[in-house]
Design a protein around this motif. Structure first.
Motif, PDB file in Angstrom:
ATOM      1  N   GLY A 168      -2.186   0.020   9.643  1.00  0.00           N
ATOM      2  CA  GLY A 168      -1.672  -1.316   9.950  1.00  0.00           C
ATOM      3  C   GLY A 168      -2.245  -2.391   9.038  1.00  0.00           C
ATOM      4  O   GLY A 168      -1.629  -3.436   8.815  1.00  0.00           O
ATOM      5  N   GLN A 169      -3.449  -2.138   8.488  1.00  0.00           N
ATOM      6  CA  GLN A 169      -4.056  -3.111   7.573  1.00  0.00           C
ATOM      7  C   GLN A 169      -3.273  -3.201   6.264  1.00  0.00           C
ATOM      8  O   GLN A 169      -3.240  -4.257   5.636  1.00  0.00           O
ATOM      9  CB  GLN A 169      -5.508  -2.720   7.259  1.00  0.00           C
ATOM     10  CG  GLN A 169      -6.458  -2.945   8.424  1.00  0.00           C
ATOM     11  CD  GLN A 169      -7.883  -2.556   8.047  1.00  0.00           C
ATOM     12  OE1 GLN A 169      -8.129  -1.505   7.450  1.00  0.00           O
ATOM     13  NE2 GLN A 169      -8.823  -3.415   8.379  1.00  0.00           N
TER      14      GLN A 169
ATOM     15  N   ASP B 138      -5.031  -5.694  11.505  1.00  0.00           N
ATOM     16  CA  ASP B 138      -4.301  -4.451  11.774  1.00  0.00           C
ATOM     17  C   ASP B 138      -2.940  -4.827  12.375  1.00  0.00           C
ATOM     18  O   ASP B 138      -2.863  -5.279  13.505  1.00  0.00           O
ATOM     19  CB  ASP B 138      -5.117  -3.580  12.745  1.00  0.00           C
ATOM     20  CG  ASP B 138      -4.405  -2.278  13.098  1.00  0.00           C
ATOM     21  OD1 ASP B 138      -3.475  -1.912  12.360  1.00  0.00           O
ATOM     22  OD2 ASP B 138      -4.773  -1.641  14.100  1.00  0.00           O
TER      23      ASP B 138
ATOM     24  N   TYR C 233      -8.171   1.789   3.249  1.00  0.00           N
ATOM     25  CA  TYR C 233      -7.962   0.999   4.466  1.00  0.00           C
ATOM     26  C   TYR C 233      -8.691   1.684   5.609  1.00  0.00           C
ATOM     27  O   TYR C 233      -9.088   2.847   5.515  1.00  0.00           O
ATOM     28  CB  TYR C 233      -6.458   0.902   4.783  1.00  0.00           C
ATOM     29  CG  TYR C 233      -5.784   2.256   4.903  1.00  0.00           C
ATOM     30  CD1 TYR C 233      -5.826   2.971   6.096  1.00  0.00           C
ATOM     31  CD2 TYR C 233      -5.138   2.840   3.816  1.00  0.00           C
ATOM     32  CE1 TYR C 233      -5.237   4.225   6.204  1.00  0.00           C
ATOM     33  CE2 TYR C 233      -4.542   4.086   3.915  1.00  0.00           C
ATOM     34  CZ  TYR C 233      -4.595   4.777   5.101  1.00  0.00           C
ATOM     35  OH  TYR C 233      -4.029   6.020   5.213  1.00  0.00           O
TER      36      TYR C 233
ATOM     37  N   THR D 294      -7.252   1.238   8.936  1.00  0.00           N
ATOM     38  CA  THR D 294      -6.065   1.643   9.716  1.00  0.00           C
ATOM     39  C   THR D 294      -4.834   1.364   8.858  1.00  0.00           C
ATOM     40  O   THR D 294      -4.844   0.430   8.043  1.00  0.00           O
ATOM     41  CB  THR D 294      -5.932   0.822  11.024  1.00  0.00           C
ATOM     42  OG1 THR D 294      -5.680  -0.551  10.674  1.00  0.00           O
ATOM     43  CG2 THR D 294      -7.181   0.912  11.894  1.00  0.00           C
TER      44      THR D 294
END
Length: 438
Positions: free
Chosen positions: A94-95, A228, A90, A92
């Motif tokens: 958040g992804q 994200d 990934y 980030t």
């Protein structure tokens, strides 16, 4: 339980004994030449899955069950093990949350939230200084090893649930009992832990990263292309280090009150090292220690479902995670709400199997069945999977092994049979292979 989690494809498994050789606790029975896992003795380290030359062992998956819940419109939340930070690709973190929400999950939370509470419990035990030794209880395979094979050490197991169970309890309290909690991580022993009657109401299903990769591929979702969506719960900070070696110790050391508690702290990882330490502790050689134990060499980031062919070096993952993860303790003020309503306590038990032991004469009788009449006849070659002929004889008595597993003896029998044929019928040609004639 173990039998359901790891299964053997009988057609492919025959007279190999490699899994018996590599099983450190000899939790594999051989019946009619085929291997069968003994659930009451298996610690689910997953080693047999990795070394089976025929890929004759399969792992039960909860993937279709979870997909079914989502398709039926159930509320389903993921508790994702911190090893995702080193094992998934990934840009980030958040992804990762974004990708799983696209699959239909209501939310994605980090298991290391649970680890923050477990760390606080460990810090409290260290401060109380009532236990002679404290062994961390995050690794279910270690807990099984001690409960089944070293019950005299149960008193040293920290009476605390694992981060997965702690997180399950917190989420059920926070989101409602009807919400399905799915643990996602690299471990297969978590499947058995989730079904343990001591806390079988916390986690509803267990998936591994391989299951998740398969599902994302089916849906043509690439984590690196996802939106994200940062994690919204409190930041577990240092507790994300749990899956790398020394991660639990580092998390505990970040807590102010655990400094100067008088315990020596160290970590042990890998099956043989864990067993060596247990033997040492059973002899009374270890005193005043806080010990982080993990069955997988290299920690959870090298769990049994992590594909070696992906060339993920545990050293690189450890370095990357240690560099990326903040070394501060989680903010206690953000944790207060859950502590009042949830118990993180766990009682560990003596679950040692009471196998019948043969008398000396019965051992000798079994040894004589494979032409071992005196000690020098005992080759102790290990081909059967047991380190000594005597241990194999005991296993035969306990119906775990078969007499025919003695390969040198079977060769002797085959040779004497061919000699007999040659003597009685010298004109008969024995075909023993594509290019060999006797």
């Amino acid at each position: 339980m173990g039998m359901e989690i790891i299964d053997f494809k009988a057609t492919k498994c025959k007279h190999c004994y490699k899994c018996v050789r590599y099983c450190e606790v000899k939790a594999i029975q051989v019946k009619d030449g085929r291997a069968v896992i003994m659930p009451d003795k298996c610690i689910l380290c997953g080693h047999c899955l990795k070394i089976c030359p025929q890929s004759a062992k399969t792992l039960r998956s909860d993937l279709e069950l979870v997909k079914g819940w989502i398709a039926a419109g159930e509320r389903v939340v993921v508790s994702i093990a911190p090893s995702y930070m080193g094992l998934l690709k990934y840009k980030t973190i958040g992804q990762v949350r974004g990708a799983l929400i696209r699959l239909g999950f209501e939310d994605v939370r980090e298991t290391s939230e649970g680890a923050a509470y477990v760390t606080a419990e460990y810090a409290r035990l260290l401060k109380e200084h009532q236990m002679e030794n404290i062994i961390t209880t995050c690794c279910p395979s270690v807990n099984d090893l001690i409960e089944i094979y070293y019950p005299e050490l149960v008193k040293y197991l920290a009476p605390v649930v694992s981060p997965m169970i702690a997180h399950g309890r917190i989420l059920k309290e926070e989101l409602g009992r009807e919400v399905k909690i799915v643990f996602l991580g690299p471990c297969i022993a978590k499947k058995k832990e989730a079904n343990d009657p001591r806390h079988d109401n916390c986690i509803d299903a267990v998936l591994n990263f391989r299951d998740m990769k398969k599902w994302l591929d089916q849906e043509e979702i690439s984590i690196e292309d996802c939106e994200d969506m940062p994690f919204t719960a409190f930041d577990p900070k240092v507790n994300r280090l749990y899956p790398v070696t020394n991660g639990v110790v580092n998390s505990v050391l970040a807590e102010e009150e655990s400094r100067g508690d008088g315990y020596r702290k160290f970590y042990v990882h890998g099956e043989t090292n864990c067993i060596d330490l247990c033997r040492s502790m059973a002899r009374g050689e270890i005193k005043g220690c806080f010990i982080e134990m993990n069955m997988c060499a290299g920690g959870c980031i090298k769990g049994p479902t992590v594909d070696d062919e992906e060339f993920i070096s545990r050293f690189k993952v450890k370095l990357d995670m240690e560099e990326r993860i903040c070394r501060e303790p989680a903010d206690r003020s953000q944790m207060e709400h859950a502590v009042e309503a949830v118990s993180f306590r766990k009682e560990f038990l003596d679950r040692s199997p009471k196998d019948p032991m043969p008398t000396e004469e019965q051992i000798r009788q079994i040894l004589r069945m494979t032409n071992k009449f005196k000690p020098e006849d005992e080759l102790n070659c290990g081909a059967c999977g047991y380190p000594t002929c005597r241990e194999k004889a005991i296993a035969v008595f306990q119906h775990k092994a078969e007499v025919s597993m003695c390969i040198p003896y079977m060769h002797e029998k085959a040779e004497s049979m061919s000699n007999l044929v040659m003597e009685t019928s010298p004109n008969i040609v024995l075909i023993v292979g594509p290019d060999m004639r006797i």
